[in-house]
Write an enzyme that holds these catalytic residues in place. Structure first.
Site, PDB file in Angstrom:
ATOM      1  N   GLY A  97       3.026 -19.322  -7.226  1.00 39.82           N
ATOM      2  CA  GLY A  97       3.702 -18.195  -6.443  1.00 39.82           C
ATOM      3  C   GLY A  97       3.807 -18.386  -5.256  1.00 39.82           C
ATOM      4  O   GLY A  97       4.306 -19.420  -4.798  1.00 39.82           O
ATOM      5  N   GLY A  98       3.114 -17.537  -4.273  1.00 34.75           N
ATOM      6  CA  GLY A  98       3.148 -17.552  -2.861  1.00 34.75           C
ATOM      7  C   GLY A  98       3.978 -16.749  -2.337  1.00 34.75           C
ATOM      8  O   GLY A  98       4.465 -15.702  -3.069  1.00 34.75           O
ATOM      9  N   TRP A  99       3.893 -16.697  -0.883  1.00 36.56           N
ATOM     10  CA  TRP A  99       4.479 -15.729  -0.068  1.00 36.56           C
ATOM     11  C   TRP A  99       6.200 -15.729  -0.433  1.00 36.56           C
ATOM     12  O   TRP A  99       6.932 -16.476  -0.294  1.00 36.56           O
ATOM     13  CB  TRP A  99       4.243 -15.940   1.085  1.00 36.56           C
ATOM     14  CG  TRP A  99       5.006 -14.844   2.397  1.00 36.56           C
ATOM     15  CD1 TRP A  99       5.995 -15.344   3.057  1.00 36.56           C
ATOM     16  CD2 TRP A  99       4.655 -13.528   2.470  1.00 36.56           C
ATOM     17  NE1 TRP A  99       6.310 -14.062   3.959  1.00 36.56           N
ATOM     18  CE2 TRP A  99       5.446 -12.954   3.332  1.00 36.56           C
ATOM     19  CE3 TRP A  99       3.455 -12.658   2.016  1.00 36.56           C
ATOM     20  CZ2 TRP A  99       5.148 -11.796   3.982  1.00 36.56           C
ATOM     21  CZ3 TRP A  99       3.435 -11.382   2.522  1.00 36.56           C
ATOM     22  CH2 TRP A  99       4.389 -10.888   3.413  1.00 36.56           C
ATOM     23  N   ASP A 136      -5.093 -21.527  -9.952  1.00 35.72           N
ATOM     24  CA  ASP A 136      -5.235 -20.794  -8.645  1.00 35.72           C
ATOM     25  C   ASP A 136      -4.359 -19.579  -8.574  1.00 35.72           C
ATOM     26  O   ASP A 136      -3.145 -20.019  -8.540  1.00 35.72           O
ATOM     27  CB  ASP A 136      -5.305 -21.619  -7.621  1.00 35.72           C
ATOM     28  CG  ASP A 136      -5.543 -21.006  -6.162  1.00 35.72           C
ATOM     29  OD1 ASP A 136      -6.592 -20.355  -6.083  1.00 35.72           O
ATOM     30  OD2 ASP A 136      -4.680 -21.141  -5.453  1.00 35.72           O
ATOM     31  N   ASP A 138      -2.251 -16.828  -6.825  1.00 39.47           N
ATOM     32  CA  ASP A 138      -1.880 -16.197  -5.585  1.00 39.47           C
ATOM     33  C   ASP A 138      -0.775 -15.059  -5.708  1.00 39.47           C
ATOM     34  O   ASP A 138       0.511 -15.364  -5.797  1.00 39.47           O
ATOM     35  CB  ASP A 138      -1.428 -17.052  -4.599  1.00 39.47           C
ATOM     36  CG  ASP A 138      -1.121 -16.466  -3.330  1.00 39.47           C
ATOM     37  OD1 ASP A 138      -1.426 -15.388  -2.999  1.00 39.47           O
ATOM     38  OD2 ASP A 138      -0.801 -17.460  -2.640  1.00 39.47           O
ATOM     39  N   GLU A 140       0.964 -12.192  -3.734  1.00 37.99           N
ATOM     40  CA  GLU A 140       1.059 -11.739  -2.383  1.00 37.99           C
ATOM     41  C   GLU A 140       2.320 -10.590  -2.362  1.00 37.99           C
ATOM     42  O   GLU A 140       3.421 -11.031  -2.268  1.00 37.99           O
ATOM     43  CB  GLU A 140       1.395 -12.788  -1.414  1.00 37.99           C
ATOM     44  CG  GLU A 140       0.263 -13.879  -1.593  1.00 37.99           C
ATOM     45  CD  GLU A 140       0.434 -15.050  -0.288  1.00 37.99           C
ATOM     46  OE1 GLU A 140       1.367 -14.639   0.521  1.00 37.99           O
ATOM     47  OE2 GLU A 140       0.005 -15.829  -0.514  1.00 37.99           O
ATOM     48  N   MET A 218      -7.576 -16.348   2.700  1.00 37.97           N
ATOM     49  CA  MET A 218      -6.794 -16.332   3.885  1.00 37.97           C
ATOM     50  C   MET A 218      -6.840 -16.138   5.088  1.00 37.97           C
ATOM     51  O   MET A 218      -6.354 -15.033   5.633  1.00 37.97           O
ATOM     52  CB  MET A 218      -5.157 -16.123   3.411  1.00 37.97           C
ATOM     53  CG  MET A 218      -4.805 -16.864   2.096  1.00 37.97           C
ATOM     54  SD  MET A 218      -3.227 -16.543   1.434  1.00 37.97           S
ATOM     55  CE  MET A 218      -3.457 -15.106   0.609  1.00 37.97           C
ATOM     56  N   THR A 219      -7.895 -16.454   5.817  1.00 37.33           N
ATOM     57  CA  THR A 219      -8.343 -16.149   7.113  1.00 37.33           C
ATOM     58  C   THR A 219      -7.496 -16.711   8.204  1.00 37.33           C
ATOM     59  O   THR A 219      -8.239 -17.544   9.001  1.00 37.33           O
ATOM     60  CB  THR A 219      -9.812 -16.410   7.283  1.00 37.33           C
ATOM     61  OG1 THR A 219     -10.340 -17.490   6.698  1.00 37.33           O
ATOM     62  CG2 THR A 219     -10.839 -15.130   6.476  1.00 37.33           C
ATOM     63  N   TYR A 220      -6.339 -16.398   8.166  1.00 38.16           N
ATOM     64  CA  TYR A 220      -5.482 -16.759   9.288  1.00 38.16           C
ATOM     65  C   TYR A 220      -4.324 -15.999   9.336  1.00 38.16           C
ATOM     66  O   TYR A 220      -4.129 -14.836   8.303  1.00 38.16           O
ATOM     67  CB  TYR A 220      -4.952 -18.218   9.016  1.00 38.16           C
ATOM     68  CG  TYR A 220      -4.860 -18.686   7.767  1.00 38.16           C
ATOM     69  CD1 TYR A 220      -3.709 -18.154   7.101  1.00 38.16           C
ATOM     70  CD2 TYR A 220      -5.511 -19.543   7.022  1.00 38.16           C
ATOM     71  CE1 TYR A 220      -3.353 -18.730   5.645  1.00 38.16           C
ATOM     72  CE2 TYR A 220      -5.297 -19.812   5.684  1.00 38.16           C
ATOM     73  CZ  TYR A 220      -4.088 -19.407   5.064  1.00 38.16           C
ATOM     74  OH  TYR A 220      -3.962 -19.794   3.737  1.00 38.16           O
ATOM     75  N   ASP A 221      -3.245 -16.014  10.331  1.00 37.54           N
ATOM     76  CA  ASP A 221      -2.092 -14.873  10.251  1.00 37.54           C
ATOM     77  C   ASP A 221      -2.749 -13.775  10.610  1.00 37.54           C
ATOM     78  O   ASP A 221      -2.367 -12.443  10.086  1.00 37.54           O
ATOM     79  CB  ASP A 221      -1.214 -14.733   9.013  1.00 37.54           C
ATOM     80  CG  ASP A 221      -0.435 -16.102   8.734  1.00 37.54           C
ATOM     81  OD1 ASP A 221      -0.299 -17.075   9.786  1.00 37.54           O
ATOM     82  OD2 ASP A 221      -0.317 -16.648   7.335  1.00 37.54           O
ATOM     83  N   TRP A 366      -4.968 -24.817   4.843  1.00 39.74           N
ATOM     84  CA  TRP A 366      -3.513 -24.615   4.753  1.00 39.74           C
ATOM     85  C   TRP A 366      -2.940 -25.275   5.717  1.00 39.74           C
ATOM     86  O   TRP A 366      -3.203 -24.931   6.726  1.00 39.74           O
ATOM     87  CB  TRP A 366      -3.341 -23.169   4.478  1.00 39.74           C
ATOM     88  CG  TRP A 366      -1.576 -23.185   4.323  1.00 39.74           C
ATOM     89  CD1 TRP A 366      -0.595 -23.141   5.058  1.00 39.74           C
ATOM     90  CD2 TRP A 366      -0.913 -23.321   2.867  1.00 39.74           C
ATOM     91  NE1 TRP A 366       0.663 -23.282   4.718  1.00 39.74           N
ATOM     92  CE2 TRP A 366       0.306 -23.327   3.309  1.00 39.74           C
ATOM     93  CE3 TRP A 366      -1.213 -23.558   1.642  1.00 39.74           C
ATOM     94  CZ2 TRP A 366       1.369 -23.648   2.230  1.00 39.74           C
ATOM     95  CZ3 TRP A 366      -0.293 -23.766   0.816  1.00 39.74           C
ATOM     96  CH2 TRP A 366       1.196 -23.484   0.975  1.00 39.74           C
TER      97      TRP A 366
END
Length: 393
Positions: A97-99, A136, A138, A140, A218-221, A366
């Site tokens: 998957g993913g964004w 895994d 994901d 989003e 996801m501790t970024y963006d 990432w």
């Protein structure tokens, strides 16, 4: 997770990953290092001996709400990953998957029958046939905040999907006399598609953590084109000078995100904290405070650390600054009026120390291929975690 990077990148929906380990049993409690890998770097060049887990990203759902079979190129890559894994056995996972990559998640998770069929297809395609050691997930995002189709009932359906994946993986594990891993990539930042956002709108964190082996947070963006001001991509701590309103100011940093996840019922030992091997910025910022916490005209392209290291940090047009309160660096280009936030070895070393002090599972990268040729960022994490044995080549 792997995508052609969008204006607001996030991770995979179900990621294909390999877990590699050189950690002895005596060191098992030490923080671990996981990394997402997009297949762009040659498999044999991967720093396998420096990693505990390697996730390949991505596989994807197909148009029939099932896991799409691997492409010819993926099959070749998977063979290389199996060869690499022979010398570094631990985990082998797949992320799908993913964004913006999985618009049908809301559909495939909608009923018990569709969830069971999707889970069975993913396990068959990647665990049974390709030898991966787990999945895994994901998505989003359920309910809202992402680019994909969504429904109000997605939050409950996401929990049910995770539980179905756990059930089928455990059933296979009984048959094979082993444990198959299930992890999830989940957001932490409060500025997502459309503006203010809370991860708890999308996920029952306590429930999914109960079924998952751990969460890749996801501790970024943390600041992006939906933020009201220019700010840090992944600050370690909240900055009292940040004009962003609450609760976003307190939560859009690693410390605040960890506290929030723990308050929502996620054990520290199930939190794998995301670290970004890329930076992002803002254009058209004010000259005041070198562009920090400024109104802006647009976003500045996501840029991998290897480019930041080779080009930005060697160009005098980019002046480096450091925030003591946020424990984060930034660059300011006065000529182009660009503010750029990134992580370097100094800030990643501090994050590694934070992970160890808080008893978290470890750090998840990432994306691995965005490090420089000397692996400066990966080595900064290893050093920050302290003695972990001698890494293999």
């Amino acid at each position: 997770m792997l995508k052609a990077h969008s204006p607001l990148p996030f991770w995979p929906a179900i990621c294909l990953g390999i877990a590699l380990s050189t950690v002895s049993s005596a060191q098992a409690a030490a923080p671990e290092i996981a990394a997402y890998y997009d297949g762009s770097a040659p498999v044999l060049n991967l720093p396998a001996g420096k990693l505990d887990y390697l996730f390949y990203a991505f596989g994807e759902p197909d148009d029939h709400d099932l896991c799409a079979p691997p492409t010819t190129e993926q099959l070749k890559l998977f063979a290389g990953l199996r060869q690499l894994r022979a010398g570094h056995p631990r985990l082998h996972l797949i992320s799908i998957g993913g964004w913006g990559q999985a618009p049908q998640y809301s559909d495939l998770a909608l009923t018990a029958a569709s969830r069971a069929a999707f889970a069975a297809s993913c396990i068959r395609q990647f665990v049974t046939e390709q030898g991966f050691d787990g999945l895994d997930l994901d998505w989003e995002f359920p309910v809202h905040g992402g680019l994909n189709k969504s429904r109000p009932q997605d939050r409950d359906d996401a929990t049910s999907l995770v539980q179905e994946l756990r059930r089928q993986l455990d059933a296979l594990g009984v048959k094979d006399h082993r444990h198959y891993e299930l992890t999830l990539a989940v957001p932490a930042g409060t500025w997502q598609q459309g503006g203010a956002y809370s991860v708890s709108d999308s996920y029952d964190l306590r429930a999914i953590a109960a079924s998952a082996d751990w969460l890749n947070v996801m501790t970024y963006d943390m600041n992006n084109i939906f933020s009201p001001y220019s700010g840090f991509n992944a600050p370690l701590h909240a900055d009292p000078r940040d004009p962003t309103p609450e609760p976003q100011r307190s939560r859009d940093n690693l410390d605040g995100a960890v506290r929030y996840f723990e308050d929502q019922g996620v054990p520290a030992a199930k939190i794998m904290l995301g670290v970004a091997f890329y930076g992002r910025g803002f254009s058209g910022v004010s000259t005041q405070d070198a562009g920090l916490y400024s109104k802006y005209q647009g976003g500045f392209d996501e840029t991998p650390w290897k480019t930041v290291h080779a080009q930005f940090l060697t160009d005098p047009a980019w002046a480096r600054h450091w925030s003591m309160s946020a424990s984060a660096p930034w660059l300011y280009n006065a000529g182009t009026q660009v503010f750029f936030s990134y992580d370097g070895p100094q800030s990643l070393g501090l994050k590694a120390s934070f992970i160890g002090a808080r008893g978290l599972k470890g750090a998840v990268i990432w994306e691995l291929g965005e490090d420089d040729p000397q692996a400066s960022l990966l080595d900064a994490l290893i050093s920050g975690f302290g003695q972990r044995g001698t890494p293999q080549p």
